[in-house]
Write a protein that holds these residues in place. Structure first.
Motif, PDB file in Angstrom:
ATOM      1  N   GLU A 269      49.282  54.567  40.423  1.00  0.00           N
ATOM      2  CA  GLU A 269      50.090  53.733  39.540  1.00  0.00           C
ATOM      3  C   GLU A 269      49.576  52.316  39.395  1.00  0.00           C
ATOM      4  O   GLU A 269      50.126  51.535  38.618  1.00  0.00           O
ATOM      5  CB  GLU A 269      51.551  53.690  40.042  1.00  0.00           C
ATOM      6  CG  GLU A 269      51.738  53.019  41.397  1.00  0.00           C
ATOM      7  CD  GLU A 269      51.694  54.017  42.540  1.00  0.00           C
ATOM      8  OE1 GLU A 269      52.261  53.720  43.602  1.00  0.00           O
ATOM      9  OE2 GLU A 269      51.083  55.085  42.355  1.00  0.00           O
ATOM     10  N   GLY A 270      48.549  51.935  40.137  1.00  0.00           N
ATOM     11  CA  GLY A 270      48.058  50.567  40.079  1.00  0.00           C
ATOM     12  C   GLY A 270      46.549  50.511  39.854  1.00  0.00           C
ATOM     13  O   GLY A 270      45.830  51.501  40.035  1.00  0.00           O
ATOM     14  N   LEU A 271      46.078  49.355  39.444  1.00  0.00           N
ATOM     15  CA  LEU A 271      44.644  49.154  39.234  1.00  0.00           C
ATOM     16  C   LEU A 271      44.299  47.725  39.617  1.00  0.00           C
ATOM     17  O   LEU A 271      44.922  46.763  39.139  1.00  0.00           O
ATOM     18  CB  LEU A 271      44.262  49.408  37.776  1.00  0.00           C
ATOM     19  CG  LEU A 271      42.782  49.166  37.438  1.00  0.00           C
ATOM     20  CD1 LEU A 271      41.909  50.240  38.095  1.00  0.00           C
ATOM     21  CD2 LEU A 271      42.559  49.151  35.920  1.00  0.00           C
ATOM     22  N   LEU A 272      43.290  47.592  40.488  1.00  0.00           N
ATOM     23  CA  LEU A 272      42.749  46.278  40.819  1.00  0.00           C
ATOM     24  C   LEU A 272      41.526  46.066  39.930  1.00  0.00           C
ATOM     25  O   LEU A 272      40.480  46.687  40.153  1.00  0.00           O
ATOM     26  CB  LEU A 272      42.341  46.213  42.299  1.00  0.00           C
ATOM     27  CG  LEU A 272      43.453  46.348  43.334  1.00  0.00           C
ATOM     28  CD1 LEU A 272      42.867  46.292  44.742  1.00  0.00           C
ATOM     29  CD2 LEU A 272      44.477  45.243  43.145  1.00  0.00           C
ATOM     30  N   PRO A 273      41.617  45.209  38.939  1.00  0.00           N
ATOM     31  CA  PRO A 273      40.467  44.996  38.060  1.00  0.00           C
ATOM     32  C   PRO A 273      39.362  44.249  38.778  1.00  0.00           C
ATOM     33  O   PRO A 273      39.587  43.554  39.777  1.00  0.00           O
ATOM     34  CB  PRO A 273      41.063  44.166  36.915  1.00  0.00           C
ATOM     35  CG  PRO A 273      42.251  43.490  37.501  1.00  0.00           C
ATOM     36  CD  PRO A 273      42.794  44.415  38.535  1.00  0.00           C
ATOM     37  N   ALA A 274      38.156  44.394  38.286  1.00  0.00           N
ATOM     38  CA  ALA A 274      37.012  43.698  38.869  1.00  0.00           C
ATOM     39  C   ALA A 274      37.165  42.194  38.671  1.00  0.00           C
ATOM     40  O   ALA A 274      37.756  41.731  37.695  1.00  0.00           O
ATOM     41  CB  ALA A 274      35.719  44.196  38.232  1.00  0.00           C
ATOM     42  N   GLY A 275      36.611  41.447  39.621  1.00  0.00           N
ATOM     43  CA  GLY A 275      36.674  39.996  39.541  1.00  0.00           C
ATOM     44  C   GLY A 275      37.164  39.395  40.841  1.00  0.00           C
ATOM     45  O   GLY A 275      37.631  40.097  41.744  1.00  0.00           O
ATOM     46  N   THR A 276      37.062  38.087  40.938  1.00  0.00           N
ATOM     47  CA  THR A 276      37.531  37.376  42.128  1.00  0.00           C
ATOM     48  C   THR A 276      38.981  36.979  41.920  1.00  0.00           C
ATOM     49  O   THR A 276      39.318  36.314  40.949  1.00  0.00           O
ATOM     50  CB  THR A 276      36.674  36.127  42.383  1.00  0.00           C
ATOM     51  OG1 THR A 276      35.307  36.521  42.567  1.00  0.00           O
ATOM     52  CG2 THR A 276      37.159  35.383  43.611  1.00  0.00           C
ATOM     53  N   ARG A 277      39.841  37.377  42.853  1.00  0.00           N
ATOM     54  CA  ARG A 277      41.262  37.119  42.695  1.00  0.00           C
ATOM     55  C   ARG A 277      41.921  37.087  44.071  1.00  0.00           C
ATOM     56  O   ARG A 277      41.347  37.545  45.069  1.00  0.00           O
ATOM     57  CB  ARG A 277      41.901  38.186  41.826  1.00  0.00           C
ATOM     58  CG  ARG A 277      41.864  39.595  42.426  1.00  0.00           C
ATOM     59  CD  ARG A 277      42.263  40.668  41.415  1.00  0.00           C
ATOM     60  NE  ARG A 277      41.204  40.839  40.413  1.00  0.00           N
ATOM     61  CZ  ARG A 277      41.291  40.359  39.176  1.00  0.00           C
ATOM     62  NH1 ARG A 277      42.362  39.713  38.787  1.00  0.00           N
ATOM     63  NH2 ARG A 277      40.305  40.538  38.323  1.00  0.00           N
ATOM     64  N   VAL A 278      43.128  36.547  44.108  1.00  0.00           N
ATOM     65  CA  VAL A 278      43.929  36.543  45.328  1.00  0.00           C
ATOM     66  C   VAL A 278      44.787  37.803  45.337  1.00  0.00           C
ATOM     67  O   VAL A 278      45.598  38.015  44.439  1.00  0.00           O
ATOM     68  CB  VAL A 278      44.809  35.278  45.423  1.00  0.00           C
ATOM     69  CG1 VAL A 278      45.713  35.348  46.647  1.00  0.00           C
ATOM     70  CG2 VAL A 278      43.949  34.032  45.491  1.00  0.00           C
ATOM     71  N   LEU A 279      44.605  38.632  46.347  1.00  0.00           N
ATOM     72  CA  LEU A 279      45.335  39.888  46.444  1.00  0.00           C
ATOM     73  C   LEU A 279      46.591  39.701  47.290  1.00  0.00           C
ATOM     74  O   LEU A 279      46.575  39.019  48.315  1.00  0.00           O
ATOM     75  CB  LEU A 279      44.464  40.971  47.091  1.00  0.00           C
ATOM     76  CG  LEU A 279      43.129  41.287  46.418  1.00  0.00           C
ATOM     77  CD1 LEU A 279      42.461  42.452  47.139  1.00  0.00           C
ATOM     78  CD2 LEU A 279      43.299  41.589  44.940  1.00  0.00           C
ATOM     79  N   SER A 280      47.667  40.316  46.856  1.00  0.00           N
ATOM     80  CA  SER A 280      48.887  40.342  47.658  1.00  0.00           C
ATOM     81  C   SER A 280      48.681  41.297  48.831  1.00  0.00           C
ATOM     82  O   SER A 280      47.658  41.986  48.927  1.00  0.00           O
ATOM     83  CB  SER A 280      50.066  40.803  46.803  1.00  0.00           C
ATOM     84  OG  SER A 280      49.886  42.167  46.420  1.00  0.00           O
ATOM     85  N   GLY A 281      49.671  41.361  49.705  1.00  0.00           N
ATOM     86  CA  GLY A 281      49.548  42.247  50.850  1.00  0.00           C
ATOM     87  C   GLY A 281      49.376  43.699  50.446  1.00  0.00           C
ATOM     88  O   GLY A 281      48.512  44.405  50.973  1.00  0.00           O
TER      89      GLY A 281
END
Length: 418
Positions: A269-281
């Motif tokens: 149900e989710g997708l982490l797109p490419a790139g530099t980002r701050v991730l939640s827990g």
């Protein structure tokens, strides 16, 4: 006022210039008790001064509005003094409670002048544990040995895949039961992989005699990993995967470079797109554990990236700002056998690690065959990765015309970190 100015100046100096030492005190319950008492004394003294001053200078006949205004100002000044000291005392209590909860019963011969007993490197087994309703017990799906140079903090992460087969167990009852390597219960749910050793020891006290419940698993797993890598693993720290997300949220997330989009969630149900980002827990958890469109070995690489990022971003100021939330999450998520007396030295070592280079070596295909591992090869590659020669800087060039030969880093660096 002079005393207050000196006190504020001292506090600012300690917080800015001696943050590491301040964290070292924060993991010592005795100092936390002393700090709480000092803060209480300061708060009482200042409150007394404020009230006394009010009694001395209040207008003799200012009427009801004047008396109400001056009384309200006095109460506000008292609150201004009491609020920060009460908050600091609360943090002192939380720190004391965390240390006593997390390290209760952990004792060891720790010398103040040489906490690492002369060792050039100290090895910690970092375990990511997972469980599920349809899979009773704990599976150690993430196993990494952090080998840390005690002088410089230079760290090498040695990753072992969860699906290593026929792992040699340490001499004694465990080796006697599995003389040719660990094979588990021989069932479909227990085929005999490395990630089953922990729970097998907990379920079979006879293979780790004399060790109480809750400690048999880490004891046997530490000894097993020590034998596989050929290095002494002194301590372990195990984090529950569900609690890991809460810990990341407590420090405000973690900045990661996602090199390729990652599908996450039990039902995609989710997708982490490419790139530099701050991730939640939750995002960080799935970044480290997702196997959709990848495999165990790619996941291991991402886990090393995550450890690297957390180690570099967990500065003392961030930890202090989110200390109470982090402490609450840590109590639920982490178990360890690190002695409480070692914590001050461990805080100082962690600061060295944060400022040094972290390298990684994963024992995954094609480097090894997980179904039939070459144990001598694994121990040899581990020795090469931790060799003192690899910690020395390359020799300087003899001249500009004859540059030094390029050096080759024997440790495979993760390419997934971006």
């Amino acid at each position: 006022m002079g005393a207050q100015i000196v006190l504020i100046g001292a506090i600012l100096t300690v917080v800015t210039a001696f943050s590491t030492q301040l964290l070292s005190l924060a993991v010592q319950p005795g100092w936390m008790t002393v700090l709480a008492l000092i803060l209480a004394a300061v708060a009482i003294a200042w409150t007394t001064v404020i009230i006394w001053s009010y009694m001395l200078v209040r207008p003799a006949a200012s009427g009801v509005p004047g008396r109400a205004l001056s009384a309200a100002l006095t109460v506000a000044l008292c609150a201004l003094v009491l609020a920060p000291t009460a908050y600091a005392a609360r943090l002192a209590y939380v720190s004391r409670d965390l240390v006593q909860h997390l390290f209760a019963g952990n004792y060891g011969p720790v010398l103040a002048e040489d906490p690492w007993s002369g060792a050039q490197r100290v090895n910690f087994l970092l375990i990511g544990a997972d469980s599920a309703p349809n899979r009773p017990g704990v599976r150690t799906d993430s196993m990494t040995v952090a080998s840390v140079d005690t002088a410089t903090g230079a760290t090498t992460l040695l990753g072992l895949p969860r699906n290593l087969e026929e792992v040699p167990l340490p001499p004694g009852p465990a080796r006697d039961r599995f003389p040719y390597g660990f094979t588990g219960d021989g069932t479909i749910s227990s085929p005999g992989l490395l990630n089953e050793v922990f729970q097998y020891a907990e379920n079979h006290p006879e293979v780790v005699p004399g060790v109480p419940d809750g400690q048999r698993g880490p004891t046997l797993l530490k000894e097993t990993v020590s034998g596989v890598l050929g290095i002494p693993v002194r301590y372990y720290a195990m984090v529950d995967m569900a609690g890991f997300a809460a810990m990341i949220d407590a420090v405000g997330g973690v900045r990661i470079t996602v090199t390729e989009p990652i599908v996450y969630g039990k039902y995609r149900e989710g997708l982490l797109p490419a790139g530099t980002r701050v991730l939640s827990g939750e995002e960080a958890l799935w970044y480290g554990r997702s196997r959709t469109d990848s495999d165990d070995y790619v996941r291991m690489g991402r886990q090393k990236c995550l450890i690297n990022a957390v180690a570099r971003q967990a500065d003392p100021v961030t930890l202090l700002n989110s200390f109470e939330q982090l402490a609450s999450a840590t109590k639920r998520a982490i178990s360890t056998d690190v002695p409480a007396d070692l914590l001050p030295a461990l805080v100082e070592l962690a600061e060295k690690v944060r400022g040094s280079r972290i390298k990684s070596l994963n024992f995954v295909p094609p480097l090894i065959n997980t179904a039939a591992p070459d144990w001598r090869f694994i121990r040899r590659k581990t020795a090469e990765a931790l060799s003192p020669a690899q910690r020395k800087p390359p020799p300087a060039a003899a001249s500009a015309a004859t540059p030094a030969a390029p050096t080759v880093d024997p440790v495979t660096l993760d390419k997934t970190c971006g």
